[in-house]
Design a protein around this motif. Sequence first.
Motif, PDB file in Angstrom:
ATOM      1  N   GLN A  75      -5.563  15.282  -2.377  1.00 54.51           N
ATOM      2  CA  GLN A  75      -4.142  15.230  -2.070  1.00 54.51           C
ATOM      3  C   GLN A  75      -3.875  15.595  -0.616  1.00 54.51           C
ATOM      4  N   LEU A  76      -4.569  16.630  -0.126  1.00 59.90           N
ATOM      5  CA  LEU A  76      -4.376  17.066   1.260  1.00 59.90           C
ATOM      6  C   LEU A  76      -4.770  15.962   2.235  1.00 59.90           C
ATOM      7  N   ALA A  77      -5.865  15.269   1.936  1.00 60.54           N
ATOM      8  CA  ALA A  77      -6.299  14.164   2.796  1.00 60.54           C
ATOM      9  C   ALA A  77      -5.240  13.057   2.827  1.00 60.54           C
ATOM     10  N   LYS A  78      -4.607  12.808   1.687  1.00 62.35           N
ATOM     11  CA  LYS A  78      -3.541  11.803   1.646  1.00 62.35           C
ATOM     12  C   LYS A  78      -2.364  12.228   2.512  1.00 62.35           C
ATOM     13  N   GLU A  79      -1.999  13.508   2.425  1.00 62.55           N
ATOM     14  CA  GLU A  79      -0.850  13.983   3.196  1.00 62.55           C
ATOM     15  C   GLU A  79      -1.128  13.932   4.698  1.00 62.55           C
ATOM     16  N   LEU A  80      -2.376  14.184   5.072  1.00 67.04           N
ATOM     17  CA  LEU A  80      -2.739  14.156   6.488  1.00 67.04           C
ATOM     18  C   LEU A  80      -3.189  12.765   6.937  1.00 67.04           C
ATOM     19  N   GLU A  81      -3.222  11.828   5.978  1.00 65.24           N
ATOM     20  CA  GLU A  81      -3.619  10.443   6.251  1.00 65.24           C
ATOM     21  C   GLU A  81      -4.965  10.385   6.970  1.00 65.24           C
ATOM     22  N   CYS A  82      -5.961  10.968   6.308  1.00 61.53           N
ATOM     23  CA  CYS A  82      -7.310  10.986   6.869  1.00 61.53           C
ATOM     24  C   CYS A  82      -8.325  10.793   5.750  1.00 61.53           C
ATOM     25  N   ASN A  83      -9.571  10.597   6.118  1.00 61.87           N
ATOM     26  CA  ASN A  83     -10.663  10.469   5.167  1.00 61.87           C
ATOM     27  C   ASN A  83     -10.991  11.833   4.565  1.00 61.87           C
ATOM     28  N   ASN A 126       0.840  -1.197   0.000  1.00 63.91           N
ATOM     29  CA  ASN A 126       0.000   0.000   0.000  1.00 63.91           C
ATOM     30  C   ASN A 126       0.878   1.250   0.000  1.00 63.91           C
ATOM     31  N   GLU A 127       0.416   2.297  -0.676  1.00 59.70           N
ATOM     32  CA  GLU A 127       1.189   3.532  -0.772  1.00 59.70           C
ATOM     33  C   GLU A 127       0.494   4.670  -0.019  1.00 59.70           C
ATOM     34  N   ASN A 128       1.273   5.425   0.725  1.00 55.78           N
ATOM     35  CA  ASN A 128       0.790   6.607   1.423  1.00 55.78           C
ATOM     36  C   ASN A 128       1.665   7.791   1.046  1.00 55.78           C
ATOM     37  N   VAL A 129       1.039   8.961   0.926  1.00 52.46           N
ATOM     38  CA  VAL A 129       1.790  10.157   0.587  1.00 52.46           C
ATOM     39  C   VAL A 129       2.661  10.566   1.763  1.00 52.46           C
ATOM     40  N   SER A 130       3.947  10.723   1.529  1.00 51.89           N
ATOM     41  CA  SER A 130       4.864  11.187   2.566  1.00 51.89           C
ATOM     42  C   SER A 130       4.960  12.712   2.556  1.00 51.89           C
TER      43      SER A 130
END
Length: 226
Positions: A183-191, A70-74
């Motif tokens: 994109q912002l949700a990915k960076e903050l790792e939230c829904n 799985n990939e998450n935005v760093s």
Amino acid sequence: MQVYHLDLHELPLFQGVPAAEVEQFIAATGAKIKRVSRGARILEAYEENHNIGVIVEGEAQVLAEDRFGNENVSHNLERGEMLGSTSAIMPQIPYDMAIEALTDVLVLWIPYQSLLTAGPKLGHTHGLVMKNLLEAFCRKNVLMMQKIKILSQKTLRERLILYLLYKEQRQGKARVQVPGRVQLAKELECNRSALTREISSMQTEGLLHTGEDWMELDAVKIAAMD
């Protein structure tokens, strides 16, 4: 590709180096500029790499891959920021980060081994570039620590506020440029829906002002929260 019109001497890596000497550096190290289209991978996770990259134009994002694929935005990379340095300098350590172009991107690729051996040809210029390279590594570590601090916050509101405060520091202004909600949700790792609700709530309370591609915290009200 011709490089004289790209203002490479303005990049942090070449701080203090005259434009003519940047051209000499390019020639001495065999560095190349390559274009990557939006949405394409600049580097894949675990890919063999022998070059240190510098973003010349455009924006990219770093994707961290976990053990399940799985990939998450760093974090994002903008003009002047580096990529590929870890895999180039320490190829024996598997590097689980991918780099993806968010826009069309120009990347300056500097062969690491050529960089190490170019000192006699470049003299003082080589010393300046190596100094700037070390400073860039330090900035990268700061970004990673900031990411950890953001994600360690207890609430989504606290994450967003800290994220924007760090943006203020880097951009030098209160009204900061931000990515889209996905994109912002990915960076903050939230829904994304939860983020949209939180932004709306903060707007209603007067804590946050937003536009299509910017956000601005109300400094007075944010300070009153402490």
